[in-house]
Design an enzyme around this catalytic site. Structure first.
Site, PDB file in Angstrom:
ATOM      1  N   THR A  72      33.710  74.140  48.506  1.00 15.77           N
ATOM      2  CA  THR A  72      33.440  73.272  49.666  1.00 15.77           C
ATOM      3  C   THR A  72      34.280  73.745  50.848  1.00 15.77           C
ATOM      4  OG1 THR A  72      32.886  71.378  48.282  1.00 15.77           O
ATOM      5  CG2 THR A  72      33.671  70.886  50.507  1.00 15.77           C
ATOM      6  N   ASN A 153      21.749  74.862  42.980  1.00 17.63           N
ATOM      7  CA  ASN A 153      22.463  74.110  41.945  1.00 17.63           C
ATOM      8  C   ASN A 153      21.636  72.999  41.309  1.00 17.63           C
ATOM      9  OD1 ASN A 153      22.975  73.236  44.766  1.00 17.63           O
ATOM     10  ND2 ASN A 153      23.865  71.457  43.763  1.00 17.63           N
ATOM     11  N   GLN A 181      26.826  79.042  41.900  1.00 15.97           N
ATOM     12  CA  GLN A 181      26.180  78.916  40.585  1.00 15.97           C
ATOM     13  C   GLN A 181      25.719  80.271  40.031  1.00 15.97           C
ATOM     14  OE1 GLN A 181      26.287  76.156  38.949  1.00 15.97           O
ATOM     15  NE2 GLN A 181      26.623  74.586  40.520  1.00 15.97           N
ATOM     16  N   SER A 201      33.406  79.223  43.264  1.00 14.40           N
ATOM     17  CA  SER A 201      34.232  78.116  42.784  1.00 14.40           C
ATOM     18  C   SER A 201      34.640  78.392  41.342  1.00 14.40           C
ATOM     19  CB  SER A 201      33.414  76.823  42.859  1.00 14.40           C
ATOM     20  OG  SER A 201      34.176  75.742  42.384  1.00 14.40           O
ATOM     21  N   ALA A 202      35.949  78.274  41.060  1.00 13.46           N
ATOM     22  CA  ALA A 202      36.433  78.616  39.710  1.00 13.46           C
ATOM     23  C   ALA A 202      35.893  77.674  38.637  1.00 13.46           C
ATOM     24  CB  ALA A 202      37.963  78.587  39.705  1.00 13.46           C
ATOM     25  N   HIS A 203      35.753  76.375  38.980  1.00 11.43           N
ATOM     26  CA  HIS A 203      35.430  75.429  37.899  1.00 11.43           C
ATOM     27  C   HIS A 203      33.966  75.482  37.444  1.00 11.43           C
ATOM     28  CE1 HIS A 203      33.495  71.850  39.995  1.00 11.43           C
ATOM     29  NE2 HIS A 203      33.980  72.472  41.042  1.00 11.43           N
ATOM     30  N   THR A 239      50.562  76.686  50.711  1.00 14.54           N
ATOM     31  CA  THR A 239      51.073  77.428  49.551  1.00 14.54           C
ATOM     32  C   THR A 239      49.957  77.611  48.532  1.00 14.54           C
ATOM     33  OG1 THR A 239      53.249  76.527  49.941  1.00 14.54           O
ATOM     34  CG2 THR A 239      52.843  77.409  47.733  1.00 14.54           C
ATOM     35  N   CYS A 327      27.920  63.906  43.072  1.00 17.30           N
ATOM     36  CA  CYS A 327      28.382  63.582  44.425  1.00 17.30           C
ATOM     37  C   CYS A 327      29.637  62.724  44.360  1.00 17.30           C
ATOM     38  CB  CYS A 327      27.285  62.890  45.221  1.00 17.30           C
ATOM     39  SG  CYS A 327      26.800  61.338  44.504  1.00 17.30           S
TER      40      CYS A 327
END
Ligand code: PLP
Length: 385
Positions: A72, A153, A181, A201-203, A239, A327
Site C-alpha cells: 500500500t 487479487n 499477487q 508485499s512480503a506477506h 528506521t 478490507c
C-alpha cells in the site's frame, strides 16, 4: 475442528524457513542500520544483502529497490512521488477499474486535492483483462503515469502489462505495475514487463506482514512522501524493519526458486476443487476468463446464494475464504472489481474468492469443493421450496 485456509490472497502464513532467517534480527542482531558502530553496520549489511536478493528475484539492480512498510505504501509512494517529481501542469493519470483499493483511493485523492491533476479510470471487459487499446486511447499529451496491475487479487486475471509498457516507452509515460499477487505464482521480471515502478508485499509470499518494496527503474524521477532521516536513498525515511526486510528477501528467494513447483501445486488444488463442484452438479460461474489466469485464485458466483452467508457458513465449518479483497473495516463491501467487469446483481452478490496456497493439499481442496457444493445445494433447494 479442522481448519482449512483458502484465503491466500489476503495473507499467507509465515514459511518456517523465513522465520528462521528473521529470528536473529529480533534479539542478537538488533542494530539500527544507520548507526556507525559495528552492531549497526551488521544490520546495514543484512538490509543490503536483502536488497540484492529482492532485486535478483525481479531481475533488477539493488539500487532500484526501496523497502517500505507495505505494498500500500509502495503504491502511494510511486503515485504521489511520480507526480511530485513532475513539475509541469496540468498532468493526467490513467488507471483501471480493477486496481487494488490502495491505487484506486490514491488516484481519487490526487484528483480531489491536487490542482490541475485529472485521472481517467479505464474500464474492463467481462473476461477480466483490461484492453491495451482502451488504455492507449485514454492517454493525453499531459499523461505522466499509467497504473496497471499484473495479477488481479480478486479474479487472478493477468493483465497485459508488457504490451502496455511497450506502447508507453516512446511516449515518455511511466508505468506503475502492482505485482503483489504475482511473485511465486507466475514468472516475474521487470525487464520483461518493462514497467518503471513495480510493487511487492512480503506477506503475500509467505513472508512477514508489514514489509513491502517499490522497484524504481534507474533514472526514473521520484520524490519521497515520507521525510526524515533520509533512509532508503532518501526516498523513504524511517528506521528500516530489519527482521522484516530479511524475511521478505528469504520469502522472495524461495518464491522464485519454487515457482514452477508452486504453480503445479496450485493447479492441482484448483482442479481438485473444480472437479468437486462439477461432480456435485450445482450451478456456478467462474468470474473472469479461463485463460490468462494466475494459478490458485478462483472467483466463483453461486446463483441463488449470498456471498456473505456462504463465507460465514464455510467459516463455521472451519473453511476460511473471502468475498473479495480483505478490507480495513472488516465489513465486506461490494466488489468494485467484479462491478468494473460489468457484472452485477446476483453474479456479484453471490461471488466468493477461493485462493489456494502452499498449506493446502489437493485432497483438502476437493473436500472444500464438496462442502461448498453441499451448502449451495441446501440454499438453492430451500429457496425453491
Ligand atoms: N495490491 C494488491 C493487488 C493486493 O492484493 C494487496 C493486498 O491485498 C495490496 C496491494 C496491499 O498490500 P499490503 O497489504 O502490503 O498493503
Amino acid at each position: 475442528m479442522i481448519e482449512v485456509y483458502c484465503d491466500h490472497c489476503a495473507t499467507t502464513p509465515l514459511d518456517p524457513r523465513v522465520e528462521q532467517a528473521m529470528r536473529p534480527f529480533w534479539r542478537k542482531r538488533f542494530g539500527n542500520p544507520s548507526s556507525v558502530h559495528r552492531i549497526g553496520q551488521r544490520a546495514r549489511a543484512a538490509v543490503e544483502q536483502a536488497r540484492r536478493t529482492v532485486a535478483r528475484a525481479l531481475g533488477a539492480d539493488p539500487e532500484e529497490i526501496i523497502f517500505t512498510s507495505s505494498a500500500t505504501e509502495a503504491n502511494n509512494l510511486a503515485t504521489h512521488g511520480c507526480l511530485a517529481a513532475e513539475r509541469k501542469r496540468p498532468i493526467h493519470l490513467v488507471t483501471t477499474c480493477i486496481e487494488h483499493a490502495c491505487v484506486v483511493e490514491t488516484c481519487r485523492q490526487i484528483e480531489r486535492l491536487e490542482t490541475r491533476c485529472s485521472v481517467t479510470v479505464v474500464g474492463c471487459p467481462e473476461r477480466g483483462v483490461v484492453r491495451v487499446e482502451d488504455i492507449l486511447s485514454a492517454l493525453r499529451p499531459e499523461t505522466v503515469l499509467v497504473a496497471l496491475m499484473h495479477v488481479n487479487n480478486e479474479t487472478g486475471m493477468i493483465q497485459p502489462v508488457t504490451e502496455v509498457a511497450r506502447a508507453l516507452r516512446d511516449r515518455g509515460v511511466r508505468l506503475l505495475c502492482d505485482a503483489v499477487q504475482s511473485l511465486g505464482r507466475v514468472a516475474l521480471s521487470v525487464q520483461e514487463l518493462g514497467c518503471d515502478f513495480l510493487t511487492l508485499s512480503a506477506h503475500k509470499i509467505y513472508g512477514p506482514q508489514g514489509v513491502g518494496a517499490l522497484y524504481v527503474r534507474n533514472g526514473t524521477p521520484l520524490e519521497p512522501i515520507i521525510l526524515g532521516g533520509g533512509q532508503e536513498g532518501g526516498l523513504r525515511a524511517g528506521t528500516e524493519n530489519v527482521a522484516g526486510i530479511v524475511g521478505f528477501a528469504a520469502a522472495a528467494e524461495l518464491a522464485v526458486r519454487e515457482q514452477t513447483a508452486r504453480r503445479h501445486h496450485l493447479e492441482q488444488c484448483e482442479s481438485a476443487f473444480l472437479e468437486a463442484l462439477e461432480r456435485a452438479r450445482i450451478t456456478w460461474h467462474l468470474n473472469g476468463a479461463e485463460s490468462a489466469r494466475a494459478p490458485g485464485i478462483l472467483n466463483i458466483s453461486f446463483p441463488g446464494c449470498s456471498r456473505d452467508d456462504l463465507v460465514i457458513a464455510l467459516d463455521l465449518e472451519g473453511i476460511a475464504v473471502s468475498a473479495g479483497s480483505a478490507c480495513g473495516s472488516g465489513v465486506p463491501a461490494t466488489s468494485h472489481v467484479l462491478e468494473g467487469m460489468g457484472l452485477g446483481g446476483e453474479r456479484v452478490e453471490s461471488a466468493v474468492r477461493f485462493s489456494f496456497g502452499l498449506g493446502n493439499t489437493p485432497e483438502q481442496a476437493r473436500w472444500v469443493g464438496e462442502r461448498v457444493a453441499a451448502l449451495v445445494r441446501r440454499r438453492t433447494a430451500a429457496s425453491r421450496d
